[in-house]
Design a protein around this motif. Structure first.
Motif, PDB file in Angstrom:
ATOM      1  N   UNK A  71      42.236  19.049  -7.139  1.00  0.00           N
ATOM      2  CA  UNK A  71      42.620  20.150  -6.247  1.00  0.00           C
ATOM      3  C   UNK A  71      41.378  21.010  -6.014  1.00  0.00           C
ATOM      4  N   UNK A  72      41.107  21.291  -4.770  1.00  0.00           N
ATOM      5  CA  UNK A  72      39.882  22.029  -4.465  1.00  0.00           C
ATOM      6  C   UNK A  72      40.090  23.524  -4.659  1.00  0.00           C
ATOM      7  N   UNK A 109      39.572  27.095  -3.500  1.00  0.00           N
ATOM      8  CA  UNK A 109      39.262  27.767  -2.231  1.00  0.00           C
ATOM      9  C   UNK A 109      38.754  29.152  -2.519  1.00  0.00           C
ATOM     10  N   UNK A 110      37.565  29.442  -2.040  1.00  0.00           N
ATOM     11  CA  UNK A 110      36.941  30.742  -2.237  1.00  0.00           C
ATOM     12  C   UNK A 110      36.771  31.327  -0.857  1.00  0.00           C
ATOM     13  N   UNK A 111      37.844  31.733  -0.230  1.00  0.00           N
ATOM     14  CA  UNK A 111      37.711  31.941   1.198  1.00  0.00           C
ATOM     15  C   UNK A 111      37.841  33.381   1.652  1.00  0.00           C
ATOM     16  N   UNK A 112      37.683  34.326   0.733  1.00  0.00           N
ATOM     17  CA  UNK A 112      37.681  35.715   1.229  1.00  0.00           C
ATOM     18  C   UNK A 112      36.515  36.462   0.593  1.00  0.00           C
TER      19      UNK A 112
END
Lengths: 202, 571
Positions: free
Chosen positions: A6-7, A9-12
């Motif tokens: 499962x990747x 997510x560092x999206x903010x």
């Protein structure tokens, strides 16, 4: 055993990051690092990279010069060969193996002394796929592919190559490429601009 | 894996009017045309065969019920594949309510065979223009087409060239669409609902090929989208029926031209499975193929990353990615002799052994590559522009994946575990260790993360292959030897390779999704019918759905994140 990943997510962006433009600064450090690197480009028409030994370019015919494989030595009595001319035996195996058989035109005649002479071997390179199946099929190691890859011509008729062109290519090929060791590249120095130093094991 | 005896018996028990058949390569359910939709619905909903793989027909040339249609379905949970077959004269019920992907497959089948689909919402040709009057994949259509148009430009002898016979082009030509035909096709595809119809393509760098998009716009908001395909249609499936098995390999290069080696491998494995010689292929050949196709996967993903970033305005990444890509090109060129159209695998092995120094060069590449990848991620992954343009754009749910028949990185980005390398290991994939990355949200950002992680996993696979190949000596065979050369001829040139009658569906994991080959052989030198399941074709079919109510600026992002290659879509 199946493994899933499962990747993350560092999206903010955090408040500090977005105010101080840390994301851009991080990216720009990489750009700076690359700015100091040496260029890797080759200025094409001025400098050219030698293609590797296995390169599949324009076709050629190896000539009858005493380096024949055993398969040819067995039947050379039935052929009317000349020194320095093509060693083709007109067996049509290349044409059989070709995905586009109509690009070949091969003709042979019977000489007065009963031997066979190949009088025509044309290839229409406009139709050629350069897959190398004809080279694999040749039983007498006559047909070969050289490293010539600049094949633009002005006329459609110039794209059809004949036996005498192919003999010349084959003769040059026999001198320059055929006897080379089976290495991945022919000239490691040229590749060093891109690769840097490669650690060889020999 | 094919559906097991147990599943087939359960289906037979549940739907008594079907007939089931299982052999080593394929599991088939036969059903009558009238009961087809009910059967497919039961198989989909009650037996879990949710993922649509492919549909087409075979022209059997029989007097009655000329066409045999097949539907290939997959059950992701139990990892089983099933083929549903039916016979028809000229029409079939449409499955567009069950799978949207079926709608596109039906358009293609209508285009190529002239099958009429009852209940299809908008039955137009998929590849040819709408005024074309033939059905090219029918058996009675000649390979070279009907050459009855004279093209003056081809008959000009500018330089006095005097070529005769096959060395020259023919004087007459098959019909080529005129501007009028194309205009008619364009008008026929989309019924204008909103303000203006915007044409995008066919020659636009943002489409990554020759695709022609039509956006119906309300301001800058897209109301409906359609795609006109076929600018690169070369009839590869028709060619396959006229080429020996080994010779067709050359055309697989030209399908997905960015990952030619993976297509080569998929075709070779499919024919090997049909011949039943998968076990006698030497281990060395298997490892070489696996290593090379993983290199090709990195190559392909690098091209994707470069152009994707370029489309979104990050030019530097394009240059960095192409630098690393050039290195892989150098490796592939040195080993196989060509950079793009590779034709390296052979049925039963590979064309040549690895040359001296190949493993060292590959080692040197994979030593530095992960560092570069980390650098690029540093530039992109948390860049605010990148995030704004990727996050929550083009979201695909798990249900969408099955409904639209999506595979490859697109499916994995939405968290569906569908990777042929793990589900149906071919070549050496069963013997190497690697992870399958899965995304969460299924947006463009997830697809980007999945592809980047896949490159890292490919490096892992290459590492293991290099270690294994180092232990193998130079004298080990790289081509299988046939036990009985009279029955089975395995040569480098593929002359005289006879394949027994039978059928197989075998697929490989291409960088752009599952590339499947359905081969129907009646015995002999050439296949009777080859249906290629192109990953990009079905991945593209979700595009109109994703573009609904998005803005024009997202068109590039969404299209590039699906990563279609037109050579494979059009074939």
């Amino acid at each position: 055993m199946i493994k899933l990943k499962r990747l993350r997510r560092d999206d903010s962006l955090g408040p500090l990051e977005s105010v101080l433009f840390l994301d851009f600064i991080k990216g720009l450090t990489i750009t700076m690092k690359n700015l100091l690197r040496k260029p890797i480009t080759t200025q094409y028409p001025k400098e050219k990279i030698t293609p590797p030994k296995r390169f599949r370019g324009k076709h050629g015919h190896f000539v009858y010069d005493g380096t024949e494989p055993p398969s040819l030595q067995a039947i050379q009595g039935f052929m009317s060969f000349e020194k320095g001319k093509s060693r083709c035996v007109a067996c049509y195996m290349c044409q059989t193996a070709c995905p586009m058989p109509t690009l070949f035109r091969i003709e042979a005649v019977q000489m007065p002394d009963g031997t066979k002479k190949v009088v025509r071997f044309d290839m229409n390179l406009l139709n050629c796929l350069f897959c190398g199946l004809c080279v694999d099929a040749c039983p007498v190691e006559c047909l070969t592919m050289s490293d010539i890859h600049e094949m633009a011509v002005y006329r459609r008729s110039q794209a059809v190559i004949h036996m005498d062109d192919m003999e010349k290519i084959g003769a040059t090929n026999a001198k320059t490429v055929r006897e080379l060791p089976d290495r991945i590249w022919r000239n490691d120095k040229e590749r060093e601009t891109l690769w840097g130093k490669v650690k060889w094991n020999f | 894996m094919q559906a097991s005896e147990k599943t087939l018996n359960e289906i037979k028990l549940r739907i008594p009017y079907v007939e089931v058949k299982k052999d080593k390569l394929i599991s088939i359910v036969y059903v009558q045309k009238e009961l087809l939709i009910n059967t497919l619905k039961t198989i989909k909903e009650d037996f879990g065969f949710k993922l649509f793989i492919d549909h087409s027909v075979i022209d059997t040339l029989e007097a009655q019920n000329r066409f045999e249609a097949f539907y290939i379905l997959y059950n992701v949970d139990t990892k089983e594949r099933i083929v549903v077959k039916t016979k028809t004269e000229h029409s079939l019920p449409s499955i567009e309510r069950l799978w949207f992907a079926g709608k596109w497959a039906e358009r293609e089948t209508y285009d190529m065979f002239g099958i009429h689909y009852e209940g299809h919402e908008h039955l137009v040709r998929a590849f040819m223009w709408d005024t074309y009057s033939y059905f090219p994949l029918r058996k009675d259509f000649p390979l070279q087409g009907y050459e009855n148009v004279e093209l003056p430009s081809l008959n000009e002898t500018v330089f006095g060239d005097n070529l005769t016979g096959t060395m020259n082009y023919r004087r007459t030509h098959t019909y080529v669409p005129t501007l009028k035909d194309l205009e008619y096709t364009e008008k026929n595809r989309i019924k204008k609902k909103a303000q203006v119809v915007l044409n995008w393509g066919p020659l636009h760098p943002g489409t990554h090929g020759t695709m022609w998009f039509l956006f119906d716009l309300e301001g800058e908001r897209v109301v409906q989208t359609d795609v006109i395909l076929g600018q690169l249609h070369r009839g590869v499936e028709k060619l396959a029926e006229h080429e020996p098995y080994q010779q067709f390999l050359v055309y697989t290069d030209r399908m997905d031209y960015i990952s030619a080696l993976c297509s080569n491998q998929a075709w070779t494995v499919a024919v090997e499975r049909l011949l039943g010689i998968e076990d006698i292929v030497p281990l060395k050949a298997k490892y070489i193929r696996t290593m090379m196709s993983e290199l090709q996967r990195i190559n392909s993903h690098l091209l994707w990353l470069g152009t994707y970033a370029l489309d979104l305005g990050a030019l530097t990444i394009f240059l960095y990615a192409f630098k690393e890509r050039e290195k892989i090109m150098d490796i592939i060129e040195g080993i196989t002799g060509a950079r793009l159209t590779i034709s390296y695998t052979r049925i039963g092995g590979v064309r040549m052994d690895l040359p001296e120094g190949a493993l060292e060069v590959i080692e040197s590449f994979i030593k530095f590559f992960p560092k570069e990848l980390k650098d690029w991620e540093k530039i992109l992954s948390r860049n605010r522009i990148w995030l704004k343009r990727n996050k929550d754009v083009g979201v695909l749910t798990k249900e969408d994946i099955f409904f639209y028949g999506l595979t490859g990185a697109v499916a994995r980005g939405s968290g569906v575990f569908y990777d042929i390398r793990k589900l149906e290991p071919y070549d050496a994939y069963g013997m190497v260790d690697f992870d399958v990355p899965l995304g969460e949200n299924g947006d463009c950002y997830d697809r980007y993360l999945v592809r980047v992680e896949e490159m890292r996993q490919s490096v892992r696979i290459i590492e293991q292959c290099v270690q294994k190949l180092k232990t193998m000596s130079k004298n080990e065979p790289f081509m299988a030897e046939s036990q009985d050369p009279k029955k089975l001829r395995l040569t480098l040139d593929g002359i005289g390779l006879k394949v027994p009658a039978g059928e197989v569906y075998s697929s490989g994991e291409n960088p752009r999704g599952e590339l499947g080959f359905y081969i129907n052989s009646k015995g002999g030198l050439k296949p009777y019918r080859v249906k290629i399941r192109p990953g990009s074709f079905y991945n593209l079919c979700v595009y109109p759905h994703l573009m609904e109510n998005r803005y024009v600026a997202d068109a590039v992002t969404i299209l590039a994140s699906l990563d279609p290659v037109v050579g494979e879509i059009d074939r």
